[in-house]
Write a protein that holds these residues in place. Structure first.
Motif, PDB file in Angstrom:
ATOM      1  N   LEU A 200      -1.867  -1.104  -0.765  1.00 13.13           N
ATOM      2  CA  LEU A 200      -0.519  -1.105  -0.932  1.00 13.13           C
ATOM      3  C   LEU A 200       0.268  -1.095   0.667  1.00 13.13           C
ATOM      4  O   LEU A 200      -0.331  -0.093   1.582  1.00 13.13           O
ATOM      5  CB  LEU A 200      -0.065   0.296  -1.851  1.00 13.13           C
ATOM      6  CG  LEU A 200      -0.460   0.419  -2.904  1.00 13.13           C
ATOM      7  CD1 LEU A 200      -0.266   1.430  -3.683  1.00 13.13           C
ATOM      8  CD2 LEU A 200      -0.147  -0.732  -3.985  1.00 13.13           C
ATOM      9  N   ARG A 201       1.450  -1.192   0.519  1.00 13.59           N
ATOM     10  CA  ARG A 201       2.320  -1.414   1.930  1.00 13.59           C
ATOM     11  C   ARG A 201       3.443  -0.409   1.795  1.00 13.59           C
ATOM     12  O   ARG A 201       4.306  -0.648   0.628  1.00 13.59           O
ATOM     13  CB  ARG A 201       2.520  -2.554   2.379  1.00 13.59           C
ATOM     14  CG  ARG A 201       3.423  -2.723   3.606  1.00 13.59           C
ATOM     15  CD  ARG A 201       3.833  -3.989   4.169  1.00 13.59           C
ATOM     16  NE  ARG A 201       4.912  -3.980   5.388  1.00 13.59           N
ATOM     17  CZ  ARG A 201       5.172  -5.179   5.919  1.00 13.59           C
ATOM     18  NH1 ARG A 201       4.684  -6.307   5.522  1.00 13.59           N
ATOM     19  NH2 ARG A 201       5.981  -5.040   7.034  1.00 13.59           N
ATOM     20  N   ASP A 202       3.646   0.465   2.450  1.00 14.82           N
ATOM     21  CA  ASP A 202       5.001   1.144   2.463  1.00 14.82           C
ATOM     22  C   ASP A 202       5.418   1.610   3.901  1.00 14.82           C
ATOM     23  O   ASP A 202       4.954   0.774   5.021  1.00 14.82           O
ATOM     24  CB  ASP A 202       4.847   2.505   1.829  1.00 14.82           C
ATOM     25  CG  ASP A 202       3.812   3.440   2.256  1.00 14.82           C
ATOM     26  OD1 ASP A 202       3.352   3.345   3.537  1.00 14.82           O
ATOM     27  OD2 ASP A 202       3.251   4.275   1.537  1.00 14.82           O
ATOM     28  N   ASP A 209      -4.982   2.691  -2.766  1.00 12.44           N
ATOM     29  CA  ASP A 209      -4.392   3.793  -3.834  1.00 12.44           C
ATOM     30  C   ASP A 209      -5.387   4.901  -4.461  1.00 12.44           C
ATOM     31  O   ASP A 209      -4.934   5.692  -4.887  1.00 12.44           O
ATOM     32  CB  ASP A 209      -3.593   3.460  -4.880  1.00 12.44           C
ATOM     33  CG  ASP A 209      -4.238   2.579  -5.634  1.00 12.44           C
ATOM     34  OD1 ASP A 209      -5.621   2.049  -5.497  1.00 12.44           O
ATOM     35  OD2 ASP A 209      -3.707   1.929  -6.880  1.00 12.44           O
ATOM     36  N   ARG A 210      -6.625   4.541  -4.029  1.00 10.86           N
ATOM     37  CA  ARG A 210      -7.712   5.253  -4.307  1.00 10.86           C
ATOM     38  C   ARG A 210      -8.968   4.889  -3.529  1.00 10.86           C
ATOM     39  O   ARG A 210      -9.149   3.727  -2.975  1.00 10.86           O
ATOM     40  CB  ARG A 210      -7.997   5.307  -5.771  1.00 10.86           C
ATOM     41  CG  ARG A 210      -8.432   3.869  -6.438  1.00 10.86           C
ATOM     42  CD  ARG A 210      -8.405   3.644  -7.955  1.00 10.86           C
ATOM     43  NE  ARG A 210      -6.929   3.537  -8.331  1.00 10.86           N
ATOM     44  CZ  ARG A 210      -6.728   3.596  -9.810  1.00 10.86           C
ATOM     45  NH1 ARG A 210      -7.480   3.835 -10.557  1.00 10.86           N
ATOM     46  NH2 ARG A 210      -5.281   3.911 -10.246  1.00 10.86           N
ATOM     47  N   PRO A 267       6.149  -6.031  -4.850  1.00  9.06           N
ATOM     48  CA  PRO A 267       6.853  -5.636  -3.566  1.00  9.06           C
ATOM     49  C   PRO A 267       5.925  -4.743  -2.677  1.00  9.06           C
ATOM     50  O   PRO A 267       6.264  -4.715  -1.847  1.00  9.06           O
ATOM     51  CB  PRO A 267       8.372  -5.069  -4.032  1.00  9.06           C
ATOM     52  CG  PRO A 267       7.712  -4.472  -5.401  1.00  9.06           C
ATOM     53  CD  PRO A 267       6.772  -5.332  -6.098  1.00  9.06           C
ATOM     54  N   GLU A 268       4.906  -4.074  -3.131  1.00 10.76           N
ATOM     55  CA  GLU A 268       4.063  -3.214  -2.543  1.00 10.76           C
ATOM     56  C   GLU A 268       2.686  -4.105  -1.829  1.00 10.76           C
ATOM     57  O   GLU A 268       2.299  -3.291  -1.134  1.00 10.76           O
ATOM     58  CB  GLU A 268       3.380  -2.139  -3.309  1.00 10.76           C
ATOM     59  CG  GLU A 268       4.460  -1.321  -4.137  1.00 10.76           C
ATOM     60  CD  GLU A 268       4.708  -2.005  -5.429  1.00 10.76           C
ATOM     61  OE1 GLU A 268       4.179  -3.025  -5.559  1.00 10.76           O
ATOM     62  OE2 GLU A 268       5.603  -1.504  -6.222  1.00 10.76           O
ATOM     63  N   ASN A 269       2.649  -5.351  -1.976  1.00 10.74           N
ATOM     64  CA  ASN A 269       1.866  -6.006  -1.131  1.00 10.74           C
ATOM     65  C   ASN A 269       2.124  -5.896   0.230  1.00 10.74           C
ATOM     66  O   ASN A 269       3.417  -5.931   0.642  1.00 10.74           O
ATOM     67  CB  ASN A 269       1.956  -7.734  -1.835  1.00 10.74           C
ATOM     68  CG  ASN A 269       1.313  -7.756  -3.328  1.00 10.74           C
ATOM     69  OD1 ASN A 269       0.374  -6.954  -3.674  1.00 10.74           O
ATOM     70  ND2 ASN A 269       1.577  -8.809  -4.113  1.00 10.74           N
TER      71      ASN A 269
END
Length: 283
Positions: A200-202, A209-210, A267-269
């Protein structure tokens, strides 16, 4: 296996059962030579002092920068983790230090676009059930002699997630790939167990995520192929490659395709494109 894009019923059954298939002699020598020659030119023209971006499948969060994010619509160069000495300088020539070049070769460079957008590739995707296939990224992978880095067990859907999940990897051997020089390894049938984690990209960068599950190496089988062979990889297939400890490189050209018909790009790609890529079609 056949050499045309349209898969037979037996090939589709094998793909659905194993999570991958090998299509021998998929690319002709002319196309392979054109891609290899063009990459030689791109590397020769590349100034390594302009970037020191390193690609890693183990700790991309630490090593990621704007250069990596912007590569989605450009041609960018990424070094092996072991390419630099303690002084920060390359330990050997740049031609033997790069991990990969990506991620828009299929859009920008004619030699790569010719193969990527060919009827053979397009019809392959339609035979897998795609309605509006789109190539989201492309990579030229060097797997350098002696320092070609390990690619840890992963699933392509982790990085290129759609809802529903549609990512398929196309891995073209530009040179013979063997156990000695770092061929692909996979767990047959592992795609049936579903996606285990996402990348994930933020605003803080990228992360999984894990944690990664642990895998028994005895479950993996090597996928040794001759130059010109295409490995078709289900997005949920667990696959990896080991370090290249031989003196022979293992060049490959990799594409990742998703369906955009009734499917949503997450959108988190990590890939956030400004311009939507053109879909593949059969002329």
């Amino acid at each position: 296996m056949g050499i045309v894009g349209n898969l037979t019923a037996d090939q589709l059954q094998s793909f659905n059962s194993q999570g991958y298939i090998v299509l021998e002699s998929f690319a002709v020598d002319e196309d392979i030579d054109a891609m290899v020659r063009r990459m030689d030119q791109l590397v020769n023209d590349f100034d390594p002092s302009s970037t020191a971006s390193i690609f890693s499948t183990k700790n991309q969060q630490k090593l990621t920068d704007d250069y990596f994010f912007e590569s989605a619509e450009k041609i960018s160069f990424f070094f092996e983790e072991k390419a630099f000495g303690d002084d920060g300088k390359l330990k050997q020539p740049k031609q033997l230090s790069l991990n990969k070049v990506g991620h828009a070769l299929h859009e920008i460079e004619p030699a790569f676009k010719k193969f990527s957008s060919s009827n053979k590739v397009s019809s392959l995707m339609f035979s897998l059930g795609y309605k509006r296939p789109v190539i989201m990224q492309s990579m030229y992978i060097f797997k350098q002699p002696g320092i070609g880095g390990e690619v840890v067990p992963h699933q392509d859907n982790s990085f290129l997630y759609t809802e529903p999940q549609t990512c398929t990897g196309l891995w073209l051997a530009l040179e013979d790939a063997t156990v000695l020089n770092g061929c692909l390894w996979a767990i047959p049938g592992s795609h049936k167990k579903g996606l285990v984690r996402r990348f994930l990209r933020d605003e803080d960068g990228v992360k999984f995520d894990r944690p990664s599950p642990s895998y028994d190496q005895k479950d993996f089988v090597p996928i040794e192929v001759k130059a010109g062979s295409l490995v078709v990889i289900h997005g949920d297939l667990i696959h990896q490659s080991f370090e290249n400890q031989s003196q022979k490189s293992r060049h490959a050209y990799s594409l990742h395709v998703v369906d955009t018909d009734g499917c949503q790009w997450a959108p988190e790609n990590w890939i956030k494109r400004k311009v939507e890529p053109e879909p593949l079609y059969v002329s």
